[in-house]
Design an enzyme around this catalytic site. Structure first.
Site, PDB file in Angstrom:
ATOM      1  N   LYS A  89      64.243  92.044  34.125  1.00  0.00           N
ATOM      2  CA  LYS A  89      65.413  91.730  33.293  1.00  0.00           C
ATOM      3  C   LYS A  89      66.293  92.966  33.091  1.00  0.00           C
ATOM      4  O   LYS A  89      67.507  92.897  33.217  1.00  0.00           O
ATOM      5  CB  LYS A  89      64.973  91.195  31.915  1.00  0.00           C
ATOM      6  CG  LYS A  89      64.136  89.931  31.981  1.00  0.00           C
ATOM      7  CD  LYS A  89      63.801  89.383  30.590  1.00  0.00           C
ATOM      8  CE  LYS A  89      62.944  90.275  29.730  1.00  0.00           C
ATOM      9  NZ  LYS A  89      61.562  90.454  30.244  1.00  0.00           N
ATOM     10  N   ARG A 142      63.108  85.436  22.244  1.00  0.00           N
ATOM     11  CA  ARG A 142      61.730  85.519  22.720  1.00  0.00           C
ATOM     12  C   ARG A 142      60.878  84.391  22.159  1.00  0.00           C
ATOM     13  O   ARG A 142      59.722  84.257  22.542  1.00  0.00           O
ATOM     14  CB  ARG A 142      61.122  86.773  22.161  1.00  0.00           C
ATOM     15  CG  ARG A 142      60.921  88.094  22.844  1.00  0.00           C
ATOM     16  CD  ARG A 142      60.503  88.276  24.168  1.00  0.00           C
ATOM     17  NE  ARG A 142      59.737  89.467  24.413  1.00  0.00           N
ATOM     18  CZ  ARG A 142      60.219  90.678  24.686  1.00  0.00           C
ATOM     19  NH1 ARG A 142      61.503  90.890  24.717  1.00  0.00           N
ATOM     20  NH2 ARG A 142      59.406  91.665  24.949  1.00  0.00           N
ATOM     21  N   ARG A 182      55.328 101.322  36.157  1.00  0.00           N
ATOM     22  CA  ARG A 182      56.681 101.541  35.634  1.00  0.00           C
ATOM     23  C   ARG A 182      56.733 102.773  34.740  1.00  0.00           C
ATOM     24  O   ARG A 182      55.804 103.057  33.996  1.00  0.00           O
ATOM     25  CB  ARG A 182      57.109 100.315  34.829  1.00  0.00           C
ATOM     26  CG  ARG A 182      58.475 100.445  34.202  1.00  0.00           C
ATOM     27  CD  ARG A 182      59.078  99.107  33.917  1.00  0.00           C
ATOM     28  NE  ARG A 182      58.699  98.567  32.634  1.00  0.00           N
ATOM     29  CZ  ARG A 182      59.194  97.432  32.145  1.00  0.00           C
ATOM     30  NH1 ARG A 182      60.044  96.716  32.859  1.00  0.00           N
ATOM     31  NH2 ARG A 182      58.812  96.995  30.976  1.00  0.00           N
ATOM     32  N   ARG A 202      55.465 103.854  28.868  1.00  0.00           N
ATOM     33  CA  ARG A 202      55.614 103.357  27.503  1.00  0.00           C
ATOM     34  C   ARG A 202      54.250 103.137  26.845  1.00  0.00           C
ATOM     35  O   ARG A 202      53.295 102.789  27.503  1.00  0.00           O
ATOM     36  CB  ARG A 202      56.383 102.022  27.534  1.00  0.00           C
ATOM     37  CG  ARG A 202      57.867 102.216  27.646  1.00  0.00           C
ATOM     38  CD  ARG A 202      58.624 100.950  27.956  1.00  0.00           C
ATOM     39  NE  ARG A 202      58.150  99.746  27.283  1.00  0.00           N
ATOM     40  CZ  ARG A 202      58.753  98.568  27.407  1.00  0.00           C
ATOM     41  NH1 ARG A 202      59.850  98.448  28.132  1.00  0.00           N
ATOM     42  NH2 ARG A 202      58.277  97.521  26.795  1.00  0.00           N
ATOM     43  N   ARG A 253      50.746  91.390  26.072  1.00  0.00           N
ATOM     44  CA  ARG A 253      52.165  91.012  26.188  1.00  0.00           C
ATOM     45  C   ARG A 253      52.330  89.796  27.100  1.00  0.00           C
ATOM     46  O   ARG A 253      53.157  88.928  26.842  1.00  0.00           O
ATOM     47  CB  ARG A 253      52.991  92.183  26.728  1.00  0.00           C
ATOM     48  CG  ARG A 253      53.286  93.221  25.644  1.00  0.00           C
ATOM     49  CD  ARG A 253      53.754  94.523  26.250  1.00  0.00           C
ATOM     50  NE  ARG A 253      55.085  94.445  26.811  1.00  0.00           N
ATOM     51  CZ  ARG A 253      55.544  95.264  27.752  1.00  0.00           C
ATOM     52  NH1 ARG A 253      54.783  96.221  28.237  1.00  0.00           N
ATOM     53  NH2 ARG A 253      56.776  95.132  28.202  1.00  0.00           N
TER      54      ARG A 253
HETATM   55  P1  AMP Z   1      60.656  94.794  25.804  1.00  0.00           P
HETATM   56  O1  AMP Z   1      61.196  96.148  26.066  1.00  0.00           O
HETATM   57  O2  AMP Z   1      61.695  93.726  25.862  1.00  0.00           O
HETATM   58  O3  AMP Z   1      59.442  94.460  26.640  1.00  0.00           O
HETATM   59  O4  AMP Z   1      60.155  94.798  24.268  1.00  0.00           O
HETATM   60  C1  AMP Z   1      59.150  95.672  23.839  1.00  0.00           C
HETATM   61  C2  AMP Z   1      58.533  95.141  22.551  1.00  0.00           C
HETATM   62  O5  AMP Z   1      59.539  95.045  21.530  1.00  0.00           O
HETATM   63  C3  AMP Z   1      57.934  93.739  22.649  1.00  0.00           C
HETATM   64  O6  AMP Z   1      56.614  93.753  23.156  1.00  0.00           O
HETATM   65  C4  AMP Z   1      57.989  93.311  21.181  1.00  0.00           C
HETATM   66  O7  AMP Z   1      56.982  93.953  20.416  1.00  0.00           O
HETATM   67  C5  AMP Z   1      59.323  93.872  20.732  1.00  0.00           C
HETATM   68  N1  AMP Z   1      60.452  92.941  20.975  1.00  0.00           N
HETATM   69  C6  AMP Z   1      61.509  93.125  21.806  1.00  0.00           C
HETATM   70  N2  AMP Z   1      62.348  92.088  21.756  1.00  0.00           N
HETATM   71  C7  AMP Z   1      61.813  91.209  20.876  1.00  0.00           C
HETATM   72  C8  AMP Z   1      62.193  89.922  20.408  1.00  0.00           C
HETATM   73  N3  AMP Z   1      63.327  89.317  20.828  1.00  0.00           N
HETATM   74  N4  AMP Z   1      61.391  89.308  19.508  1.00  0.00           N
HETATM   75  C9  AMP Z   1      60.264  89.899  19.042  1.00  0.00           C
HETATM   76  N5  AMP Z   1      59.838  91.097  19.458  1.00  0.00           N
HETATM   77  C10 AMP Z   1      60.600  91.758  20.366  1.00  0.00           C
END
Ligand code: AMP
Length: 213
Positions: free
Chosen positions: A13, A88, A127, A160, A171
């Protein structure tokens, strides 16, 4: 263009969003990047989000909706936006629908990036992410020129916290349970575009064709 990018963690994404911003000046809005910035700065939002993120769990919907309500009304969103990692959950999608009606915005599509689980696991464990500008690297297929240093901004490139094997596995489970149902939600809204996302270039071409760019 105004798009939602759906797909598992590691589906690409962020990479696709960055490629699309170059086409028409749309901005990438990554809730994950916003939250990581808040954790780094130690803000109240960061303190509330940190433990959920580290475990690979979702941050509560109310916090996310608070962020997005403000973010979507900022000036740079007029040129278009690519929602990366939001919504999400079904409640987030429902609340986004109401918010967009309130602010008079309409999305072009919700693009579902479909990638096999083995590819996702391999991508996530290899990554690396720049702590400064969020640029994404891969130790196997796209390492930075100097190990651990971002080509674009010179900041540190790291794995990360939530990309340990345990957090990744959580996740992916959370994704299957809470986020995968969004494909049906947007299919029912007549907005879903499914794409095979093994190549980011092919995804970008398919999106351009769909929205006539
Ligand atoms: P990402 O970088 O999109 O994988 O997000 C990293 C982490 O941020 C996720 O594993 C969640 O803990 C939190 N997070 C990001 N976006 C959301 C969302 N829309 N709703 C809830 N948690 C989020």
């Amino acid at each position: 263009m105004k798009l939602i990018l759906l797909g598992a963690p590691g589906a690409g994404k962020g990479t696709v969003a960055k490629m699309l911003t170059a086409i028409d000046g749309s901005v990438q809005i990554s809730t994950g990047d916003i939250l990581r910035g808040a954790v780094k700065e130690g803000t109240e939002l960061g303190k509330q989000a940190e433990a959920f993120m580290k475990a690979g769990d979702l941050v509560p919907d109310e916090l996310i909706m608070g962020i997005m309500k403000e973010r979507l009304q900022e000036d740079d969103c007029k040129a278009g936006y690519l929602l990366d990692g939001f919504p999400r959950t079904i409640p987030q999608a429902e609340q986004l629908k109401v918010l967009l009606e309130e602010i008079g915005d309409k999305l072009d599509a919700a693009v579902n990036l479909d990638v096999p689980r083995e590819v996702i696991l391999d991508r996530l464990t290899t990554r690396r992410t720049c702590v400064g500008c969020g640029a994404i690297y891969n130790v196997k297929s796209m390492p930075p020129k100097v190990e651990g240093v971002c080509d674009k901004c010179g900041a540190e490139v790291v794995q990360r916290d939530d990309e340990t094997e345990e957090a990744i596995s959580n996740r992916l489970d959370v994704y299957n349970e809470k986020t995968a149902p969004l494909a049906d939600f947007y299919r029912n809204e007549g907005m879903l575009m499914d794409v095979n996302a093994t190549s980011s270039d092919a995804v970008v071409d398919a999106i351009k064709a769909k929205i006539g760019l």
